[in-house]
Design a protein around this motif. Structure first.
Motif, PDB file in Angstrom:
ATOM      1  N   GLN A 114      -6.765  11.295   4.202  1.00 31.67           N
ATOM      2  CA  GLN A 114      -7.599  10.097   4.133  1.00 31.67           C
ATOM      3  C   GLN A 114      -6.788   8.846   4.490  1.00 31.67           C
ATOM      4  OE1 GLN A 114      -9.953   9.728   0.475  1.00 31.67           O
ATOM      5  NE2 GLN A 114      -9.300   7.599   0.310  1.00 31.67           N
ATOM      6  N   GLU A 139      -4.355  -0.430   3.318  1.00 32.79           N
ATOM      7  CA  GLU A 139      -3.269  -1.155   2.661  1.00 32.79           C
ATOM      8  C   GLU A 139      -1.952  -0.375   2.775  1.00 32.79           C
ATOM      9  OE1 GLU A 139      -2.143  -2.957  -1.756  1.00 32.79           O
ATOM     10  OE2 GLU A 139      -4.182  -2.282  -1.323  1.00 32.79           O
ATOM     11  N   ASN A 140      -2.031   0.920   2.540  1.00 35.91           N
ATOM     12  CA  ASN A 140      -0.828   1.752   2.694  1.00 35.91           C
ATOM     13  C   ASN A 140      -0.325   1.735   4.137  1.00 35.91           C
ATOM     14  OD1 ASN A 140      -0.788   2.507   0.021  1.00 35.91           O
ATOM     15  ND2 ASN A 140      -1.634   4.550   0.354  1.00 35.91           N
ATOM     16  N   HIS A 141      -1.274   1.824   5.056  1.00 36.60           N
ATOM     17  CA  HIS A 141      -0.913   1.880   6.463  1.00 36.60           C
ATOM     18  C   HIS A 141      -0.196   0.613   6.904  1.00 36.60           C
ATOM     19  CE1 HIS A 141      -1.171   3.002  10.692  1.00 36.60           C
ATOM     20  NE2 HIS A 141      -1.628   1.786  10.947  1.00 36.60           N
ATOM     21  N   ASN A 165      -5.761   4.923   4.452  1.00 34.89           N
ATOM     22  CA  ASN A 165      -5.748   3.808   3.508  1.00 34.89           C
ATOM     23  C   ASN A 165      -5.133   2.621   4.222  1.00 34.89           C
ATOM     24  OD1 ASN A 165      -4.322   2.006   1.475  1.00 34.89           O
ATOM     25  ND2 ASN A 165      -5.504   3.307   0.080  1.00 34.89           N
ATOM     26  N   ASN A 184       3.864   6.635   7.746  1.00 33.96           N
ATOM     27  CA  ASN A 184       3.753   7.563   6.617  1.00 33.96           C
ATOM     28  C   ASN A 184       5.110   8.171   6.269  1.00 33.96           C
ATOM     29  OD1 ASN A 184       2.429   8.970   4.548  1.00 33.96           O
ATOM     30  ND2 ASN A 184       2.000  10.718   5.859  1.00 33.96           N
ATOM     31  N   TRP A 224       2.388   9.135   1.695  1.00 34.95           N
ATOM     32  CA  TRP A 224       1.263   8.727   0.866  1.00 34.95           C
ATOM     33  C   TRP A 224      -0.012   9.485   1.240  1.00 34.95           C
ATOM     34  CZ3 TRP A 224      -2.484   6.439   3.937  1.00 34.95           C
ATOM     35  CH2 TRP A 224      -2.068   5.826   5.133  1.00 34.95           C
ATOM     36  N   ARG A 225       0.012  10.168   2.381  1.00 37.81           N
ATOM     37  CA  ARG A 225      -1.084  11.050   2.769  1.00 37.81           C
ATOM     38  C   ARG A 225      -0.523  12.201   3.581  1.00 37.81           C
ATOM     39  NH1 ARG A 225      -4.686   9.262   7.947  1.00 37.81           N
ATOM     40  NH2 ARG A 225      -3.022   8.675   9.383  1.00 37.81           N
ATOM     41  N   GLN A 280       0.265   3.780  -2.814  1.00 39.94           N
ATOM     42  CA  GLN A 280      -0.508   4.680  -3.666  1.00 39.94           C
ATOM     43  C   GLN A 280      -0.845   5.942  -2.875  1.00 39.94           C
ATOM     44  OE1 GLN A 280      -1.386   4.222  -6.915  1.00 39.94           O
ATOM     45  NE2 GLN A 280      -0.175   2.320  -6.920  1.00 39.94           N
ATOM     46  N   ARG A 281      -0.606   7.103  -3.485  1.00 42.11           N
ATOM     47  CA  ARG A 281      -0.970   8.345  -2.799  1.00 42.11           C
ATOM     48  C   ARG A 281      -2.481   8.496  -2.808  1.00 42.11           C
ATOM     49  NH1 ARG A 281       2.261  13.091  -4.788  1.00 42.11           N
ATOM     50  NH2 ARG A 281       3.705  12.428  -3.141  1.00 42.11           N
ATOM     51  N   VAL A 282      -3.016   8.979  -1.688  1.00 48.88           N
ATOM     52  CA  VAL A 282      -4.462   9.204  -1.581  1.00 48.88           C
ATOM     53  C   VAL A 282      -4.838  10.429  -2.403  1.00 48.88           C
ATOM     54  CG1 VAL A 282      -4.547   8.170   0.714  1.00 48.88           C
ATOM     55  CG2 VAL A 282      -4.197  10.632   0.486  1.00 48.88           C
TER      56      VAL A 282
END
Length: 858
Positions: free
Chosen positions: A655, A659-661, A657, A667, A671-672, A226-228
């Motif tokens: 920012q 879960e994304n990380h 995240n 990256n 997503w950020r 999910q994109r921040v």
């Protein structure tokens, strides 16, 4: 290996083959090299240290005619004993060092790691002859005792007659095959034409998205990411301003953007920044890294590139004027060959652009002039290849490329283009690079007028002398049999008043000569003698193979290439081939550089290498879409900036995240927005800007020495100076002696192309920010600005945070800052109240600008 013969290998990202090196090291360590025969072997091994174990293109021997009985007898009586005495021990049946065997005809025709040792019928192309003639200081066989002239002549005669051998009837000639599989090579993604894929449709009911976001969101969805949220406006304007200008936004600019609630606010901001003259200074510097720009030669003779600044200013103007990239490339490769008509300004601009080919470092005291010329061509090819195509052409100087489908012959096909280019006026120590004269019409008229004055004064002197000599008494003439007096001797016989008059005339001539206006010139090239270049075996001009017609790499040409014009170098045709809009690499490489400049990483991570050893693109369809869009919009860099910077991907916050990380720690899928440290120039320029000391004067030279004058030599001479408040792009780039602050913060190595600077974190960086005299000077100026702006401490702190961080301080930050200033005042009781306050605020300013938030954008 000589210092410079394989210098190109050191600058390429792909490491040279090391198997031969390791093999030779093992031989030496094992003590197997000794005696005359073993020394001969050692010499052979030395020359193979940087040649490939596989993929070398073999030099083709001619098919030998059946040898006669007399020829066989010559071999058996003259050649076989010579080889047996000096070579078989290390290159015979039991031992084949460097994979070379000379006790069989096949072994000699096949050769070792560097290719055939014998090319039948081609004496000068045979490595064996190079070795025994001692032509190459790295290959002397035998190294301890040169063969006799008679033995060397025997070898030459044998090779010239076709290398007759008893095995000739049973040994098939070794056929040269380019070890490059072109069809397989063309399957590599970067060598295939770009395809314009339609942007994915994420949500049919959603408003039309920026195509960049459509491609990236599709990747995010596939990965379950999910994109921040988007960055706040204060964060975004600071990011965008540093990105395009390399300077912090002003308080007024921040306020205006934050208060602009219209949907077009971001577009208006980007347009305003792109219209700033500081845009060219920022993005021009990115290109100067690629162009290996410097204001001195470096290397052995560190003399001044006194006119290099003209190329730098050309680049800045090109970016500011949004010069189409295809035109930008063509001018740098072949600006001297473009028709400019009567437009002198355009002609001069294009001549300046060709400085791109001359700016590289050169060994100006190289005694071997032919070698120097080839080293310069190699440096040009390496720069052109990596900067414009993302290919390491330099790896193919000594042999077919180890990894990419670029053959030895491809290299010398390109080398012929640059050998036909006049880069150097003289190769004699100290060698002189070429400079094109670029006077304006007014300057040319002024220079001509001055030349006419000099000529008139010289005529006046000559006329007065002739008149005075004619009036000398006859008695002063020599007798017919006497030695005739020189003009100087005769002049001494003239009356004193005439000699005085002549002295006055000559003094006036000297004043004219001493005040001769300088002809404006710029580093650059023109076409030279048009030649095709032979293959240089092992990269050395001492052993030459087949002549290769000037041409482009075969893997990138889908059909047989038409021959280049016989009367021209081919640079213009090369430039137009690169920028025809159909080339698979040119647009991709530049679009990737622009993306890298905005995000701190490219869609292809190895921005200078799109070959097989480079990274694959993280989003290949997006890269192709951008490359095609780039061409369709007239190769406009500013249009590409707008497209990227108005995307949600670019506007996203940094920012974290968790879960994304966990799914995408690097990256890779955007997503950020990644945190990025400012470059050395932006750190320096922003410190000067917030302190009010920045001098925004544009253009010109800051060198304090004349063109070609010695500048720095590590010992007794240092004529460099970096004391200035001008923007960092104008600070002289002295090879081997960069400005200290630049070196601390990972400035580009000016001796080699570098499209992706390293980013280090080391203690001296923090020590510089906290302890240097330069920082003291800057932060005292910043403190003085705060003290003069308002008597209210809270307002001063607010201004400090806006200037430094582009945001308001929090209540806690304000309280801490007030407490800090108060405590500092109390600890400075020995000073006057005014001085104590000034030092306290200076300490606060230094603390704020030394923090990570000042040197990072988020």
């Amino acid at each position: 290996m000589r210092r410079t013969e394989y210098s190109s290998l050191a600058s390429n990202q792909s490491a040279p083959c090391q198997s031969g090196c390791r093999r030779f090291v093992r031989i030496v360590k094992a003590g197997k090299v000794g005696g005359l025969g073993r020394s001969l072997c050692a010499a052979v091994c030395v020359v193979f240290l940087c040649t490939p174990c596989v993929g070398a293109e073999k030099e083709p021997p001619a098919s030998p005619d059946p040898p006669s009985e007399k020829q066989i007898q010559f071999f058996e009586t003259k050649i076989r004993p010579l080889l047996a005495d000096h070579c078989y021990e290390c290159h015979g049946e039991e031992s084949q060092e460097s994979d070379l065997r000379v006790d069989t005809l096949l072994g000699m025709l096949k050769g070792g790691l560097a290719g055939p040792s014998v090319s039948p019928g081609k004496v000068d192309s045979s490595l064996l002859m190079t070795a025994v003639r001692y032509q190459d200081s790295d290959l002397r066989m035998p190294p301890e005792e040169k063969l006799s002239d008679a033995q060397i002549a025997d070898l030459a005669n044998w090779i010239e007659m076709g290398a007759p051998h008893p095995d000739s009837s049973t040994t098939q000639p070794v056929q040269r095959g380019s070890d490059v599989d072109l069809e397989k090579g063309r399957q590599h993604w970067a060598f295939q034409p770009a395809v314009k894929h339609a942007p994915p449709q994420i949500d049919p009911n959603a408003p039309e998205e920026n195509p960049i976001d459509a491609f990236l969101l599709a990747g995010l969805q596939e990965q379950g990411l999910q994109r921040v949220p988007l960055a706040d406006k204060e964060t975004f304007i600071r990011r965008a301003t540093f990105d395009l200008l390399g300077l912090p936004p002003t308080q007024e600019e921040i306020t205006a953007f934050v208060e602009d609630d219209s949907p077009a606010a971001v577009r208006r901001l980007v347009d305003r920044l792109l219209a700033s003259p500081h845009y060219g200074e920022r993005w021009g510097r990115h290109w100067l890294d690629v162009a290996r720009y410097a204001d001195s030669n470096g290397v052995d003779e560190n003399i001044a590139h006194g006119n290099a600044w003209r190329y730098r200013d050309y680049v800045i103007a090109a970016f500011n004027n949004d010069k189409p990239y295809d035109q930008f490339v063509t001018e740098q490769l072949a600006g001297d060959l473009l028709e400019s008509g009567e437009d002198t300004s355009l002609r001069n601009e294009r001549l300046v652009a060709t400085g791109f080919l001359v700016l590289g470092p050169k060994f100006l005291a190289e005694q071997d002039q032919t070698k120097m010329a080839m080293d310069i061509i190699d440096e040009q090819l390496d720069t052109v290849g990596r900067s414009l195509l993302g290919l390491t052409f330099g790896c193919a100087r000594c042999h077919t490329h180890k990894f990419d489908p670029i053959s030895h012959h491809d290299y010398y096909g390109l080398a012929g283009i640059f050998k036909s280019t006049h880069t150097m006026d003289s190769y004699k120590t100290i060698a002189k690079w070429h400079e094109n004269e670029i006077p304006t019409p007014a300057e040319a008229e002024h220079i001509e007028a001055h030349q006419n004055k000099v000529a008139a004064q010289e005529k006046k002197i000559a006329d007065r002398l002739a008149e005075a000599f004619a009036q000398l008494p006859a008695v002063t003439e020599e007798k017919p049999d006497a030695k005739k007096k020189t003009a100087a001797e005769k002049e001494k016989l003239l009356p004193a008043e005439v000699q005085s008059e002549l002295k006055t005339l000559r003094d006036a001539l000297k004043v004219l000569q001493d005040n001769k206006p300088e002809m404006p010139s710029a580093m650059g090239v023109t076409d030279g003698t048009i030649v095709d270049t032979p293959v240089h075996l092992r990269g050395s001009h001492l052993t030459l193979g087949d002549v290769v017609p000037r041409r482009f790499p075969q893997v990138l040409t889908s059909v047989d290439q038409p021959p280049l014009p016989a009367e021209k170098s081919g640079r213009l045709e090369f430039a137009r081939w690169l920028t025809n809009g159909q080339h698979p690499l040119t647009a991709r490489v530049m679009v990737n550089r622009i993306w890298h400049g905005h995000f701190g990483k490219g869609l292809v991570g190895t921005v200078d290498n799109f070959g097989l050893q480079g990274d694959r693109p993280s989003h290949p369809e997006l890269l192709d879409w951008l490359a095609i869009r780039f061409v369709e919009e007239g190769w406009s860099l500013k249009s590409m900036h707008r497209l990227i910077m108005t995307s949600d991907a670019y506007q996203a916050s940094s920012q974290f995240n968790a879960e994304n990380h966990q799914k995408d720690p690097g990256n890779r899928y955007y997503w950020r927005f990644d945190l990025r440290r400012l470059e050395a120039e932006a750190i320096r320029d922003s410190l000067l800007a917030v302190s009010g000391k920045l001098n925004r004067t544009a253009g010109g030279s800051m060198l304090t020495v004349k063109n070609r004058e010695f500048l720095f030599n590590h010992t007794s001479q240092d004529k460099s100076t970096y004391v200035t408040f001008r923007r960092s792009i104008y600070i002289p780039v002295i090879r081997n002696h960069l400005y200290d602050m630049f070196k601390l913060f990972d400035y580009s190595n000016a001796s080699i192309l570098n499209g992706n600077r390293n980013v280090s974190t080391i203690a001296p960086q923090a020590l510089f920010m906290m302890n240097s005299e330069w920082m003291d000077d800057v932060t005292f100026s910043l403190a003085d600005r705060l003290l003069a702006a308002s008597p209210d401490s809270k307002q001063r702190i607010e201004q400090l945070y806006l200037d430094a961080y582009g945001r308001q301080p929090s209540d806690n930050e304000t309280a801490m800052a007030l407490k800090f200033v108060t405590q500092m005042n109390d600890n400075l009781e020995s000073q006057s109240e005014e001085e104590a306050e000034r030092h306290a605020w200076q300490a606060l300013c230094q603390s704020v600008v030394s923090a990570n938030e000042f040197v990072y954008i988020r």
